[in-house]
Design a protein around this motif. Structure first.
Motif, PDB file in Angstrom:
ATOM      1  N   PHE A 275      25.568  -2.210 -18.301  1.00 35.81           N
ATOM      2  CA  PHE A 275      26.543  -1.564 -19.191  1.00 35.81           C
ATOM      3  C   PHE A 275      25.894  -0.373 -19.891  1.00 35.81           C
ATOM      4  CE2 PHE A 275      29.759  -1.114 -22.336  1.00 35.81           C
ATOM      5  CZ  PHE A 275      29.131  -1.011 -23.579  1.00 35.81           C
ATOM      6  N   VAL A 276      26.635   0.727 -19.975  1.00 40.33           N
ATOM      7  CA  VAL A 276      26.181   1.895 -20.723  1.00 40.33           C
ATOM      8  C   VAL A 276      27.026   2.078 -21.980  1.00 40.33           C
ATOM      9  CG1 VAL A 276      25.916   4.405 -20.675  1.00 40.33           C
ATOM     10  CG2 VAL A 276      25.351   3.041 -18.640  1.00 40.33           C
ATOM     11  N   GLY A 277      28.336   2.090 -21.824  1.00 45.22           N
ATOM     12  CA  GLY A 277      29.219   2.275 -22.957  1.00 45.22           C
ATOM     13  C   GLY A 277      30.655   2.019 -22.568  1.00 45.22           C
ATOM     14  N   VAL A 278      31.499   1.899 -23.591  1.00 42.90           N
ATOM     15  CA  VAL A 278      32.917   1.616 -23.340  1.00 42.90           C
ATOM     16  C   VAL A 278      33.744   2.261 -24.442  1.00 42.90           C
ATOM     17  CG1 VAL A 278      32.767  -0.603 -24.556  1.00 42.90           C
ATOM     18  CG2 VAL A 278      34.615  -0.208 -22.910  1.00 42.90           C
ATOM     19  N   ILE A 279      34.949   2.680 -24.072  1.00 45.53           N
ATOM     20  CA  ILE A 279      35.883   3.258 -25.025  1.00 45.53           C
ATOM     21  C   ILE A 279      37.236   2.603 -24.822  1.00 45.53           C
ATOM     22  CG2 ILE A 279      36.417   5.178 -23.446  1.00 45.53           C
ATOM     23  CD1 ILE A 279      36.724   6.966 -25.960  1.00 45.53           C
TER      24      ILE A 279
ATOM     25  N   ARG B  72      25.192   0.641 -25.184  1.00 45.25           N
ATOM     26  CA  ARG B  72      23.970  -0.166 -25.126  1.00 45.25           C
ATOM     27  C   ARG B  72      22.944   0.475 -26.049  1.00 45.25           C
ATOM     28  NH1 ARG B  72      22.516  -1.836 -20.712  1.00 45.25           N
ATOM     29  NH2 ARG B  72      20.314  -2.217 -21.170  1.00 45.25           N
ATOM     30  N   ASP B  73      22.050  -0.344 -26.545  1.00 44.30           N
ATOM     31  CA  ASP B  73      21.122   0.123 -27.580  1.00 44.30           C
ATOM     32  C   ASP B  73      20.283   1.308 -27.118  1.00 44.30           C
ATOM     33  OD1 ASP B  73      20.367  -3.145 -29.074  1.00 44.30           O
ATOM     34  OD2 ASP B  73      22.031  -1.740 -29.365  1.00 44.30           O
ATOM     35  N   SER B  74      19.877   1.301 -25.862  1.00 45.20           N
ATOM     36  CA  SER B  74      18.930   2.315 -25.402  1.00 45.20           C
ATOM     37  C   SER B  74      19.535   3.716 -25.298  1.00 45.20           C
ATOM     38  CB  SER B  74      18.333   1.917 -24.056  1.00 45.20           C
ATOM     39  OG  SER B  74      19.327   1.828 -23.062  1.00 45.20           O
ATOM     40  N   VAL B  75      20.858   3.829 -25.393  1.00 41.74           N
ATOM     41  CA  VAL B  75      21.481   5.152 -25.301  1.00 41.74           C
ATOM     42  C   VAL B  75      22.138   5.575 -26.607  1.00 41.74           C
ATOM     43  CG1 VAL B  75      21.888   4.757 -22.839  1.00 41.74           C
ATOM     44  CG2 VAL B  75      23.766   4.442 -24.475  1.00 41.74           C
ATOM     45  N   LYS B  76      22.154   4.700 -27.589  1.00 42.41           N
ATOM     46  CA  LYS B  76      22.763   5.047 -28.873  1.00 42.41           C
ATOM     47  C   LYS B  76      22.068   6.263 -29.483  1.00 42.41           C
ATOM     48  CE  LYS B  76      24.353   0.428 -30.225  1.00 42.41           C
ATOM     49  NZ  LYS B  76      24.151  -0.712 -31.149  1.00 42.41           N
ATOM     50  N   GLY B  77      22.882   7.188 -29.968  1.00 42.01           N
ATOM     51  CA  GLY B  77      22.342   8.404 -30.547  1.00 42.01           C
ATOM     52  C   GLY B  77      22.077   9.496 -29.530  1.00 42.01           C
ATOM     53  N   ARG B  78      22.108   9.157 -28.243  1.00 41.42           N
ATOM     54  CA  ARG B  78      21.886  10.157 -27.197  1.00 41.42           C
ATOM     55  C   ARG B  78      23.129  10.369 -26.326  1.00 41.42           C
ATOM     56  NH1 ARG B  78      18.376   9.237 -23.201  1.00 41.42           N
ATOM     57  NH2 ARG B  78      18.595   6.960 -23.247  1.00 41.42           N
TER      58      ARG B  78
ATOM     59  N   SER C 181      19.245  14.445 -24.406  1.00 39.88           N
ATOM     60  CA  SER C 181      17.868  13.938 -24.478  1.00 39.88           C
ATOM     61  C   SER C 181      17.582  12.935 -23.367  1.00 39.88           C
ATOM     62  CB  SER C 181      17.622  13.299 -25.851  1.00 39.88           C
ATOM     63  OG  SER C 181      17.856  14.225 -26.890  1.00 39.88           O
ATOM     64  N   LEU C 182      17.903  13.320 -22.161  1.00 44.14           N
ATOM     65  CA  LEU C 182      17.753  12.400 -21.041  1.00 44.14           C
ATOM     66  C   LEU C 182      16.298  12.039 -20.799  1.00 44.14           C
ATOM     67  CD1 LEU C 182      20.485  13.917 -18.743  1.00 44.14           C
ATOM     68  CD2 LEU C 182      20.339  11.505 -19.400  1.00 44.14           C
ATOM     69  N   LYS C 183      16.108  10.814 -20.365  1.00 49.23           N
ATOM     70  CA  LYS C 183      14.782  10.273 -20.093  1.00 49.23           C
ATOM     71  C   LYS C 183      14.698   9.839 -18.626  1.00 49.23           C
ATOM     72  CE  LYS C 183      14.619   8.335 -24.765  1.00 49.23           C
ATOM     73  NZ  LYS C 183      14.444   7.093 -25.566  1.00 49.23           N
ATOM     74  N   PRO C 184      13.507   9.786 -18.080  1.00 56.28           N
ATOM     75  CA  PRO C 184      13.392   9.319 -16.687  1.00 56.28           C
ATOM     76  C   PRO C 184      14.017   7.945 -16.473  1.00 56.28           C
ATOM     77  CG  PRO C 184      11.351  10.354 -17.371  1.00 56.28           C
ATOM     78  CD  PRO C 184      12.223  10.285 -18.607  1.00 56.28           C
ATOM     79  N   GLU C 185      13.966   7.098 -17.467  1.00 52.11           N
ATOM     80  CA  GLU C 185      14.551   5.756 -17.322  1.00 52.11           C
ATOM     81  C   GLU C 185      16.072   5.764 -17.299  1.00 52.11           C
ATOM     82  OE1 GLU C 185      12.242   6.734 -19.562  1.00 52.11           O
ATOM     83  OE2 GLU C 185      12.555   5.745 -21.515  1.00 52.11           O
ATOM     84  N   ASP C 186      16.688   6.918 -17.543  1.00 50.04           N
ATOM     85  CA  ASP C 186      18.138   7.050 -17.404  1.00 50.04           C
ATOM     86  C   ASP C 186      18.539   7.323 -15.960  1.00 50.04           C
ATOM     87  OD1 ASP C 186      18.118   8.872 -20.488  1.00 50.04           O
ATOM     88  OD2 ASP C 186      18.720   6.780 -20.194  1.00 50.04           O
ATOM     89  N   THR C 187      17.562   7.517 -15.089  1.00 51.65           N
ATOM     90  CA  THR C 187      17.857   7.766 -13.677  1.00 51.65           C
ATOM     91  C   THR C 187      18.609   6.584 -13.089  1.00 51.65           C
ATOM     92  OG1 THR C 187      15.943   9.211 -13.342  1.00 51.65           O
ATOM     93  CG2 THR C 187      16.821   8.078 -11.396  1.00 51.65           C
TER      94      THR C 187
END
Length: 123
Positions: free
Chosen positions: A47-51, A61-67, A85-91
């Motif tokens: 899960f990443v997010g939901v609207i 999800r916590d790891s993407v909050k604020g980004r 603010s993408l990170k390699p772990e967002d791949t």
């Protein structure tokens, strides 16, 4: 029945931004909860997010909050995922999904899925 098509993925460097779009074909888009999920290499779909249907309830999800930011335009039958603010772990391969009624963070609760769009973040 909703048909979903994602777009906007690509190859970027760490720290860059991308905006994903998910266009729906049905006439009842405004009644659907829209979720974003992703599946990285060798990982399970997560899960990443939901609207919710009105856009008034959004969860991440916590790891993407604020980004990451989810938004929707019901007049255009489109939901967006702005990723900063993408990170390699967002791949991952990013999917949008649709369901009726309540928001959910569980992929099994979503009957309608797009084909996915690839996001690759280099370090």
């Amino acid at each position: 029945q909703e048909q979903l098509v994602e777009s906007g993925g690509g190859l970027v460097q760490a720290g860059d931004s991308l905006r994903l779009s998910c266009a729906a074909s049905g006439r009842t888009f405004s009644s659907y909860v829209m979720g974003w999920f992703r599946q990285g290499p060798g990982k399970e779909r997560e899960f990443v997010g939901v609207i919710n249907s009105s856009g008034g309830r959004i969860y991440y999800r916590d790891s993407v909050k604020g980004r990451f930011t989810i938004s929707r335009d019901n007049a255009k039958n489109t939901v967006y995922l702005q990723m900063n603010s993408l990170k390699p772990e967002d791949t991952a391969l990013y999917y949008c999904a649709a369901r009726r009624l309540q928001v959910s963070t569980h992929s099994n609760d979503y009957p309608y899925w797009g084909q996915g769009t690839q996001v690759t973040v280099s370090s």
